[in-house]
Write a protein that holds these residues in place. Structure first.
Motif, PDB file in Angstrom:
ATOM      1  N   PRO A  29       0.680  -1.199   0.151  1.00 17.12           N
ATOM      2  CA  PRO A  29       0.223   0.078   0.017  1.00 17.12           C
ATOM      3  C   PRO A  29       1.022   1.235   0.012  1.00 17.12           C
ATOM      4  CG  PRO A  29       0.271  -0.726   2.162  1.00 17.12           C
ATOM      5  CD  PRO A  29       1.009  -1.752   1.331  1.00 17.12           C
ATOM      6  N   ASP A  30       2.130   1.377   0.116  1.00 16.42           N
ATOM      7  CA  ASP A  30       2.890   2.390   0.556  1.00 16.42           C
ATOM      8  C   ASP A  30       3.768   2.759  -0.774  1.00 16.42           C
ATOM      9  OD1 ASP A  30       4.590   0.280   0.619  1.00 16.42           O
ATOM     10  OD2 ASP A  30       5.539   0.797   2.429  1.00 16.42           O
ATOM     11  N   GLY A  31       3.615   2.121  -1.957  1.00 15.29           N
ATOM     12  CA  GLY A  31       4.443   2.526  -3.079  1.00 15.29           C
ATOM     13  C   GLY A  31       5.926   2.148  -2.935  1.00 15.29           C
ATOM     14  N   ARG A  32       6.226   1.167  -2.341  1.00 18.38           N
ATOM     15  CA  ARG A  32       7.566   0.508  -2.457  1.00 18.38           C
ATOM     16  C   ARG A  32       8.046   0.044  -3.677  1.00 18.38           C
ATOM     17  NH1 ARG A  32       9.209  -4.815  -1.851  1.00 18.38           N
ATOM     18  NH2 ARG A  32       7.072  -5.535  -1.364  1.00 18.38           N
ATOM     19  N   VAL A  33       9.036   0.448  -4.121  1.00 21.64           N
ATOM     20  CA  VAL A  33       9.548  -0.016  -5.594  1.00 21.64           C
ATOM     21  C   VAL A  33      10.755  -0.915  -5.613  1.00 21.64           C
ATOM     22  CG1 VAL A  33      10.295   1.013  -7.896  1.00 21.64           C
ATOM     23  CG2 VAL A  33       9.188   2.301  -6.311  1.00 21.64           C
ATOM     24  N   THR A  34      10.418  -1.947  -6.382  1.00 20.51           N
ATOM     25  CA  THR A  34      11.255  -3.198  -6.565  1.00 20.51           C
ATOM     26  C   THR A  34      11.751  -3.330  -8.144  1.00 20.51           C
ATOM     27  OG1 THR A  34       9.671  -5.081  -6.734  1.00 20.51           O
ATOM     28  CG2 THR A  34      10.854  -4.290  -4.666  1.00 20.51           C
ATOM     29  N   LEU A  35      12.977  -3.867  -8.327  1.00 21.94           N
ATOM     30  CA  LEU A  35      13.436  -4.147  -9.789  1.00 21.94           C
ATOM     31  C   LEU A  35      14.207  -5.371  -9.561  1.00 21.94           C
ATOM     32  CD1 LEU A  35      14.936  -1.844 -12.323  1.00 21.94           C
ATOM     33  CD2 LEU A  35      16.201  -3.900 -11.926  1.00 21.94           C
ATOM     34  N   VAL A  36      13.520  -6.360 -10.610  1.00 19.77           N
ATOM     35  CA  VAL A  36      14.275  -7.746 -10.637  1.00 19.77           C
ATOM     36  C   VAL A  36      14.866  -7.709 -11.998  1.00 19.77           C
ATOM     37  CG1 VAL A  36      13.966 -10.062 -10.791  1.00 19.77           C
ATOM     38  CG2 VAL A  36      12.391  -8.748  -9.247  1.00 19.77           C
ATOM     39  N   ALA A  37      16.254  -7.938 -11.864  1.00 20.53           N
ATOM     40  CA  ALA A  37      17.029  -7.841 -13.324  1.00 20.53           C
ATOM     41  C   ALA A  37      17.789  -9.332 -13.322  1.00 20.53           C
ATOM     42  CB  ALA A  37      18.170  -6.867 -13.021  1.00 20.53           C
ATOM     43  N   PRO A  38      18.126  -9.658 -14.565  1.00 21.57           N
ATOM     44  CA  PRO A  38      18.861 -10.624 -14.777  1.00 21.57           C
ATOM     45  C   PRO A  38      20.326 -10.335 -14.238  1.00 21.57           C
ATOM     46  CG  PRO A  38      18.116 -10.047 -16.855  1.00 21.57           C
ATOM     47  CD  PRO A  38      17.749  -8.967 -15.616  1.00 21.57           C
ATOM     48  N   ARG A  39      21.112 -11.579 -13.632  1.00 16.40           N
ATOM     49  CA  ARG A  39      22.143 -11.724 -12.852  1.00 16.40           C
ATOM     50  C   ARG A  39      23.233 -10.914 -13.530  1.00 16.40           C
ATOM     51  NH1 ARG A  39      21.339 -14.693  -7.988  1.00 16.40           N
ATOM     52  NH2 ARG A  39      19.782 -16.494  -8.768  1.00 16.40           N
ATOM     53  N   SER A  40      23.233 -11.055 -14.759  1.00 17.75           N
ATOM     54  CA  SER A  40      24.457 -10.198 -15.507  1.00 17.75           C
ATOM     55  C   SER A  40      24.323  -8.797 -15.581  1.00 17.75           C
ATOM     56  CB  SER A  40      24.774 -11.081 -16.807  1.00 17.75           C
ATOM     57  OG  SER A  40      23.604 -11.041 -17.768  1.00 17.75           O
ATOM     58  N   THR A  41      23.197  -8.341 -15.450  1.00 14.81           N
ATOM     59  CA  THR A  41      22.963  -6.661 -15.560  1.00 14.81           C
ATOM     60  C   THR A  41      23.691  -5.919 -14.959  1.00 14.81           C
ATOM     61  OG1 THR A  41      20.737  -7.247 -16.202  1.00 14.81           O
ATOM     62  CG2 THR A  41      21.121  -4.990 -15.883  1.00 14.81           C
ATOM     63  N   ARG A  42      24.484  -4.790 -15.466  1.00 17.58           N
ATOM     64  CA  ARG A  42      25.335  -3.944 -15.142  1.00 17.58           C
ATOM     65  C   ARG A  42      24.628  -2.982 -14.174  1.00 17.58           C
ATOM     66  NH1 ARG A  42      27.249  -3.147 -20.014  1.00 17.58           N
ATOM     67  NH2 ARG A  42      27.102  -0.879 -19.692  1.00 17.58           N
ATOM     68  N   VAL A  43      24.975  -2.536 -12.814  1.00 13.98           N
ATOM     69  CA  VAL A  43      24.100  -1.485 -12.243  1.00 13.98           C
ATOM     70  C   VAL A  43      23.701  -0.429 -13.089  1.00 13.98           C
ATOM     71  CG1 VAL A  43      25.958  -0.410 -11.138  1.00 13.98           C
ATOM     72  CG2 VAL A  43      23.673  -0.564  -9.860  1.00 13.98           C
ATOM     73  N   ASP A  44      24.628   0.117 -13.772  1.00 13.03           N
ATOM     74  CA  ASP A  44      24.335   1.227 -14.657  1.00 13.03           C
ATOM     75  C   ASP A  44      23.255   1.329 -15.664  1.00 13.03           C
ATOM     76  OD1 ASP A  44      26.183  -0.257 -16.026  1.00 13.03           O
ATOM     77  OD2 ASP A  44      26.811   1.234 -17.178  1.00 13.03           O
ATOM     78  N   VAL A  45      23.298  -0.289 -16.130  1.00 12.09           N
ATOM     79  CA  VAL A  45      22.244  -0.504 -17.359  1.00 12.09           C
ATOM     80  C   VAL A  45      20.839  -0.596 -16.368  1.00 12.09           C
ATOM     81  CG1 VAL A  45      21.280  -2.385 -18.878  1.00 12.09           C
ATOM     82  CG2 VAL A  45      23.798  -1.777 -18.481  1.00 12.09           C
ATOM     83  N   ALA A  46      20.831  -1.069 -15.240  1.00  9.82           N
ATOM     84  CA  ALA A  46      19.441  -1.185 -14.392  1.00  9.82           C
ATOM     85  C   ALA A  46      19.136   0.171 -14.133  1.00  9.82           C
ATOM     86  CB  ALA A  46      19.794  -2.120 -13.116  1.00  9.82           C
ATOM     87  N   ARG A  47      20.203   0.947 -13.664  1.00  8.54           N
ATOM     88  CA  ARG A  47      19.922   2.456 -13.339  1.00  8.54           C
ATOM     89  C   ARG A  47      19.118   3.074 -14.616  1.00  8.54           C
ATOM     90  NH1 ARG A  47      20.887   6.188  -9.361  1.00  8.54           N
ATOM     91  NH2 ARG A  47      21.091   8.391 -10.257  1.00  8.54           N
ATOM     92  N   ALA A  48      19.833   2.962 -15.529  1.00 12.64           N
ATOM     93  CA  ALA A  48      19.133   3.757 -16.857  1.00 12.64           C
ATOM     94  C   ALA A  48      18.047   3.221 -17.061  1.00 12.64           C
ATOM     95  CB  ALA A  48      20.180   3.588 -17.997  1.00 12.64           C
ATOM     96  N   TYR A  49      17.489   1.886 -17.146  1.00 12.36           N
ATOM     97  CA  TYR A  49      16.058   1.547 -17.384  1.00 12.36           C
ATOM     98  C   TYR A  49      15.322   2.275 -16.146  1.00 12.36           C
ATOM     99  CZ  TYR A  49      12.187  -1.667 -17.584  1.00 12.36           C
ATOM    100  OH  TYR A  49      11.080  -1.937 -17.365  1.00 12.36           O
ATOM    101  N   ALA A  50      15.591   2.389 -15.054  1.00 10.40           N
ATOM    102  CA  ALA A  50      14.690   2.538 -14.054  1.00 10.40           C
ATOM    103  C   ALA A  50      14.546   4.281 -14.370  1.00 10.40           C
ATOM    104  CB  ALA A  50      15.339   2.494 -12.568  1.00 10.40           C
TER     105      ALA A  50
END
Length: 237
Positions: A29-50
């Motif tokens: 109910p509080d708007g918590r945000v989660t991101l599930v990514a493949p193990r090989s995904t670089r953090v900068d790529v995940a951040r860019a997607y977000a």
């Protein structure tokens, strides 16, 4: 240490799993945000997607904030309570007899002992809700076991703050939020199917959603309706 992406005032908890695509979620109910990514995904790529999804995240959070919320129930006479998606009027009787509940059309008759506290009345109601769920859940599980082709070795009912259900795929068990007794029965069935499909596919992968679509084609509508219904609020301690 948990992996976290911070974008302005938005904090995103990152989980790495054996999936093919990135999956972003905003949870009630509080708007918590989660991101599930493949193990090989670089953090900068995940951040860019977000970053590309910031507008969508804020939109989802605003929807949750504006969503109708149930005031904490006090379990007093003429209070309204939901049961299977419909409003019911509560009538309370105090007498020196065993607590009991009877349902009469659109009225819930709650009988409690003299001086029973709010928490005591809540406990009686909650035990009744458990009985109602136990009367329908087993048959729904049996129905879908044959259709999905899985065996559920056990189910559990529990009050949960942020999830409608969960699945232990290794043990082949499902856990259901007792608040589902307040929602339309078809939404309870959707949650059961959702968790049973997790026995075949533990993660929210493309395969999972393909299987869910095969067995419950209108799952997206059911999920949207479930998350748009009033959210219960806990009474202050």
């Amino acid at each position: 240490m948990a992996e976290v992406i911070e974008i302005g005032d938005i904090v995103i908890n990152v989980t790495r799993k054996d999936v093919k695509n990135v999956h972003l979620s905003v949870h009630p109910p509080d708007g918590r945000v989660t991101l599930v990514a493949p193990r090989s995904t670089r953090v900068d790529v995940a951040r860019a997607y977000a970053i590309t999804k910031i507008g969508w995240i804020r939109q989802q959070r605003e929807r949750l904030r504006s969503q109708a919320r149930e005031a904490p129930r006090q379990f007093v006479g003429r209070e309204t309570h939901f049961l299977w998606g419909r409003r019911h009027l509560l009538r309370v009787t105090e007498k020196e007899a065993k607590p009991a509940i009877k349902l009469d059309h659109r009225t819930i008759h709650l009988q409690v002992r003299l001086g029973t506290s709010r928490d005591g009345r809540d406990k009686v109601m909650h035990e009744w809700h458990l009985q109602l769920l136990h009367s329908v859940v087993p048959s729904l599980i049996r129905k879908w076991e044959a259709s999905i082709g899985v065996e559920v070795r056990g189910y559990f009912l529990q009050r949960m703050k942020t999830k409608w259900g969960s699945c232990n795929s290794a043990r082949k068990t499902v856990r259901l939020n007792t608040e589902l007794v307040k929602k339309p029965r078809d939404l309870l069935e959707y949650v059961i199917v959702h968790e049973m499909v997790h026995i075949l596919e533990p993660t929210h992968s493309q395969r999972f959603f393909a299987l869910l679509s095969e067995h419950f084609p209108n799952w997206a509508d059911a999920r949207r309706e479930l998350n748009e219904l009033p959210i219960p609020q806990l009474a202050s301690p």
